[in-house]
Design a protein around this motif. Structure first.
Motif, PDB file in Angstrom:
ATOM      1  N   GLY A  30       6.134  -2.259  25.340  1.00  0.00           N
ATOM      2  CA  GLY A  30       6.480  -1.408  26.488  1.00  0.00           C
ATOM      3  C   GLY A  30       6.053   0.034  26.256  1.00  0.00           C
ATOM      4  N   GLU A  31       5.819   0.368  24.990  1.00  0.00           N
ATOM      5  CA  GLU A  31       5.272   1.663  24.565  1.00  0.00           C
ATOM      6  C   GLU A  31       6.247   2.832  24.719  1.00  0.00           C
ATOM      7  N   GLY A  32       7.538   2.503  24.647  1.00  0.00           N
ATOM      8  CA  GLY A  32       8.534   3.575  24.637  1.00  0.00           C
ATOM      9  C   GLY A  32       9.018   3.791  23.218  1.00  0.00           C
ATOM     10  N   ILE A  33       9.220   5.065  22.852  1.00  0.00           N
ATOM     11  CA  ILE A  33       9.735   5.342  21.494  1.00  0.00           C
ATOM     12  C   ILE A  33      10.645   6.563  21.527  1.00  0.00           C
ATOM     13  N   SER A  34      11.627   6.533  20.637  1.00  0.00           N
ATOM     14  CA  SER A  34      12.611   7.612  20.603  1.00  0.00           C
ATOM     15  C   SER A  34      12.003   8.892  20.015  1.00  0.00           C
ATOM     16  N   THR A  56      -1.308  14.098  17.937  1.00  0.00           N
ATOM     17  CA  THR A  56      -0.442  13.755  19.076  1.00  0.00           C
ATOM     18  C   THR A  56      -1.231  12.889  20.069  1.00  0.00           C
ATOM     19  N   ARG A  57      -2.371  12.352  19.629  1.00  0.00           N
ATOM     20  CA  ARG A  57      -3.230  11.554  20.517  1.00  0.00           C
ATOM     21  C   ARG A  57      -2.526  10.316  21.057  1.00  0.00           C
ATOM     22  N   TRP A  58      -1.505   9.860  20.353  1.00  0.00           N
ATOM     23  CA  TRP A  58      -0.800   8.634  20.711  1.00  0.00           C
ATOM     24  C   TRP A  58       0.227   8.855  21.828  1.00  0.00           C
ATOM     25  N   ILE A  59       0.461  10.130  22.206  1.00  0.00           N
ATOM     26  CA  ILE A  59       1.487  10.408  23.223  1.00  0.00           C
ATOM     27  C   ILE A  59       0.877  10.355  24.620  1.00  0.00           C
ATOM     28  N   ALA A  60       1.407   9.461  25.468  1.00  0.00           N
ATOM     29  CA  ALA A  60       0.942   9.397  26.861  1.00  0.00           C
ATOM     30  C   ALA A  60       1.831  10.246  27.752  1.00  0.00           C
ATOM     31  N   GLY A  61       3.091  10.367  27.406  1.00  0.00           N
ATOM     32  CA  GLY A  61       4.000  11.178  28.221  1.00  0.00           C
ATOM     33  C   GLY A  61       5.301  11.440  27.488  1.00  0.00           C
ATOM     34  N   LYS A  62       5.870  12.626  27.793  1.00  0.00           N
ATOM     35  CA  LYS A  62       7.138  13.003  27.165  1.00  0.00           C
ATOM     36  C   LYS A  62       8.236  12.764  28.194  1.00  0.00           C
ATOM     37  N   MET A  63       9.274  12.048  27.826  1.00  0.00           N
ATOM     38  CA  MET A  63      10.327  11.682  28.776  1.00  0.00           C
ATOM     39  C   MET A  63      11.530  12.634  28.673  1.00  0.00           C
ATOM     40  N   GLY A  70      11.902   8.731  24.936  1.00  0.00           N
ATOM     41  CA  GLY A  70      11.547   9.976  24.267  1.00  0.00           C
ATOM     42  C   GLY A  70      10.085  10.239  24.588  1.00  0.00           C
ATOM     43  N   TYR A  71       9.242   9.326  24.127  1.00  0.00           N
ATOM     44  CA  TYR A  71       7.831   9.347  24.471  1.00  0.00           C
ATOM     45  C   TYR A  71       7.417   7.986  25.018  1.00  0.00           C
ATOM     46  N   VAL A  72       6.459   7.989  25.928  1.00  0.00           N
ATOM     47  CA  VAL A  72       5.714   6.762  26.215  1.00  0.00           C
ATOM     48  C   VAL A  72       4.370   6.944  25.521  1.00  0.00           C
ATOM     49  N   ILE A  73       3.957   5.909  24.805  1.00  0.00           N
ATOM     50  CA  ILE A  73       2.823   6.091  23.891  1.00  0.00           C
ATOM     51  C   ILE A  73       1.636   5.209  24.273  1.00  0.00           C
ATOM     52  N   TYR A  74       0.501   5.508  23.675  1.00  0.00           N
ATOM     53  CA  TYR A  74      -0.630   4.570  23.679  1.00  0.00           C
ATOM     54  C   TYR A  74      -0.489   3.773  22.393  1.00  0.00           C
ATOM     55  N   ARG A  75       0.036   2.567  22.503  1.00  0.00           N
ATOM     56  CA  ARG A  75       0.397   1.807  21.293  1.00  0.00           C
ATOM     57  C   ARG A  75      -0.824   1.471  20.433  1.00  0.00           C
ATOM     58  N   ASP A  76      -1.984   1.253  21.065  1.00  0.00           N
ATOM     59  CA  ASP A  76      -3.173   0.943  20.259  1.00  0.00           C
ATOM     60  C   ASP A  76      -3.548   2.135  19.380  1.00  0.00           C
ATOM     61  N   ILE A  77      -3.509   3.340  19.977  1.00  0.00           N
ATOM     62  CA  ILE A  77      -3.844   4.542  19.190  1.00  0.00           C
ATOM     63  C   ILE A  77      -2.777   4.775  18.115  1.00  0.00           C
ATOM     64  N   PHE A  78      -1.516   4.583  18.492  1.00  0.00           N
ATOM     65  CA  PHE A  78      -0.386   4.743  17.572  1.00  0.00           C
ATOM     66  C   PHE A  78      -0.592   3.875  16.320  1.00  0.00           C
ATOM     67  N   TRP A 116      12.173  -2.894  32.786  1.00  0.00           N
ATOM     68  CA  TRP A 116      11.929  -1.479  32.485  1.00  0.00           C
ATOM     69  C   TRP A 116      10.766  -0.934  33.297  1.00  0.00           C
ATOM     70  N   VAL A 117      10.868   0.368  33.611  1.00  0.00           N
ATOM     71  CA  VAL A 117       9.753   1.098  34.234  1.00  0.00           C
ATOM     72  C   VAL A 117       9.535   2.338  33.379  1.00  0.00           C
ATOM     73  N   PHE A 118       8.417   2.368  32.657  1.00  0.00           N
ATOM     74  CA  PHE A 118       8.114   3.499  31.779  1.00  0.00           C
ATOM     75  C   PHE A 118       6.866   4.199  32.334  1.00  0.00           C
ATOM     76  N   PRO A 119       7.020   5.433  32.856  1.00  0.00           N
ATOM     77  CA  PRO A 119       5.854   6.156  33.376  1.00  0.00           C
ATOM     78  C   PRO A 119       4.880   6.482  32.249  1.00  0.00           C
ATOM     79  N   LYS A 120       3.590   6.274  32.525  1.00  0.00           N
ATOM     80  CA  LYS A 120       2.602   6.460  31.449  1.00  0.00           C
ATOM     81  C   LYS A 120       1.418   7.247  31.990  1.00  0.00           C
ATOM     82  N   GLY A 121       1.630   8.546  32.143  1.00  0.00           N
ATOM     83  CA  GLY A 121       0.529   9.366  32.655  1.00  0.00           C
ATOM     84  C   GLY A 121       0.472   9.307  34.171  1.00  0.00           C
ATOM     85  N   LYS A 122      -0.599   9.880  34.711  1.00  0.00           N
ATOM     86  CA  LYS A 122      -0.675  10.076  36.162  1.00  0.00           C
ATOM     87  C   LYS A 122      -0.707   8.744  36.936  1.00  0.00           C
TER      88      LYS A 122
END
Ligand SMILES: Cc1cc2nc3c(=O)[nH]c(=O)nc-3n(C[C@H](O)[C@H](O)[C@H](O)COP(=O)(O)OP(=O)(O)OC[C@H]3O[C@@H](n4cnc5c(N)ncnc54)[C@H](O)[C@@H]3O)c2cc1C
Length: 396
Positions: A44-48, A60-67, A92-100, A208-214
């Motif tokens: 789901g790419e959410g992390i605390s 910080t390339r792995w961060i898609a959005g700060k919640m 906390g953050y929604v991430i790009y899990r592949d980059i993470f 879950w609904v996790f916003p991930k960028g625009k």
């Protein structure tokens, strides 16, 4: 081939374990059956925000959005709002899990570990009953790698645990079946992660609904395998998306399906073997979040393996320092949240509504599980019977 440590699996648990073991001087090889670290994404790419405290990632390339926080909706749409600090493992953050995952693996390599892709572990090598390495298939070639420690960081379907006779079997009531769309062209999303609970919406789990960028969001569902049947998770998720105006004109960029263990903590160590991450069932049984635990526990595993290599002691007794330390760090929380999961699993929709109504004005900046339970019981004395065992463990 001979290494001190072979780590099976290049996910976050494996990469962090490898990094700290290599840092401590061990000769480490990670083997990964996939052709690319972190791909395909199953998350789901959410992390605390806790991750900030550990300083485990440099970029910080792995961060898609700060919640800003999370909203939890009951079936009648009563909403409990939590700040990011209070919202648990997945907000906390929604991430790009592949980059993470790739950043964590790169840091392991920087610390001295090696990685072999397209390498599927197929069995343990034993000599007079003692584990002395791993068999694997590298592309089409059968190979054997000797090692003093085998780390099973091979995720929810861990084979290493089974091969080493550790009790990893999951009951259907301890496994969440999940699927998720990454949708584009969504409307009206803000910086909150939304969770939807209820027996009808997601039996034994949540949407879950996790916003991930625009205008992009991860919209997913997890339901307990014991309450599920074939294709049910996708059907419930499709129904939710169809009825939510935010997704009226949305289309998927990605669909994924996977599973999450939501069991009690298990024994994760035997002679020459350590399990880390999902393979050790180190996932929060309420949220299904495992990423922060992989990082926290992977570091402990790597440090203990480093010591074992220095002292040439790979016995269960020596490696048990890992088990003691990880259980001190997260064991109590996992047990407590398992009890909460058991209660939630049987809960009727009207009880979800009642709880959400009671909690919507609760001051969550003072959150402790015990005070929260006390507040609930005060308002609904009928819940005392159900919540009493939980209050006992929360008070300890
Ligand atoms: C749909 C879904 C949504 C989720 N959402 C969240 C979330 O939002 N936040 C969160 O914190 N957690 C989430 N989780 C849980 C999280 O993804 C896991 O806790 C995390 O991936 C565990 O990391 P790991 O390193 O233990 O295992 P994994 O990330 O599963 O990595 C295991 C690795 O081992 C490799 N492997 C397996 N077997 C072998 C073998 N025989 N030989 C070689 N390699 C092997 C696999 O290819 C894989 O790369 C979600 C899980 C799912 C399924």
């Amino acid at each position: 081939m001979k290494y001190d440590v072979v780590v099976v699996g290049s996910g976050p648990a494996g990469a962090v374990t490898a990094r700290f073991a290599a840092k401590a001087g061990a000769k480490v090889l990670i083997i990964e059956r996939r052709a690319e670290v972190g791909v395909p994404v199953l998350c789901g790419e959410g992390i605390s925000r806790k991750i900030d405290e550990w300083g485990m990632l440099e970029s910080t390339r792995w961060i898609a959005g700060k919640m800003e926080g999370a909203r939890i909706y009951s079936p009648d749409k009563s909403c409990v709002k939590l700040s990011a600090d209070m919202a648990g493992n997945e907000t906390g953050y929604v991430i790009y899990r592949d980059i993470f995952d790739q950043e964590l693996a790169a840091l392991a390599v920087e610390a001295g570990a090696k990685i072999m892709l397209n390498t599927n572990a197929t069995g343990l090598i034993k000599k007079k009953g003692k584990i002395i390495g791993i068999k694997a298939k590298h592309f089409d070639e059968e190979i054997e790698i000797e090692a003093d420690v085998i780390v099973g960081a091979d995720g929810v379907d861990s084979k290493i645990g089974k091969w080493a006779d550790l009790k990893t079997t999951l009951k259907p009531k301890d496994l969440e079946t999940c699927c998720q769309y990454t949708l584009t062209n969504t409307k009206n999303l803000d910086s909150y992660c939304d969770f939807y609970l209820g027996k009808e919406i997601a039996p034994g789990g949540y949407i879950w609904v996790f916003p991930k960028g625009k205008n992009i969001a991860n919209v997913g569902i997890g339901i307990l395998a014991s309450l599920s049947e074939s294709g049910m998770a996708k059907k419930l998720l499709d129904k939710f998306i169809e009825n939510d105006p935010r997704f009226k004109d949305a289309y998927p960029l990605r669909f994924l399906a996977g599973a999450v263990p939501v069991s009690l903590p298990i024994n994760s160590v035997s002679d020459n073997v350590i399990l880390v991450g999902d393979s050790a069932r180190q996932v929060d049984p309420i949220t299904g979040g495992g990423l922060t635990h992989c990082l926290e526990v992977g570091k402990i595993a790597g440090e203990v393996i480093g010591k074992a290599v220095k002292q040439k002691n790979f016995s269960k007794e020596f490696l048990s320092e890992y088990e003691t330390r990880w259980k001190d760090a997260i064991g109590k929380k996992l047990k407590r949240n398992y009890m909460v999961k058991e209660i939630l699993m049987d809960m009727e929709d009207k009880t979800f509504n009642m709880l959400a109504d009671s909690l919507k004005d609760y001051k969550f900046d003072e959150l402790s599980t015990f005070s929260l339970l006390r507040a609930l019981v005060k308002k609904h004395p009928t819940l005392l019977m159900k919540l009493a065992p939980l209050m006992k463990i929360a008070k300890e």
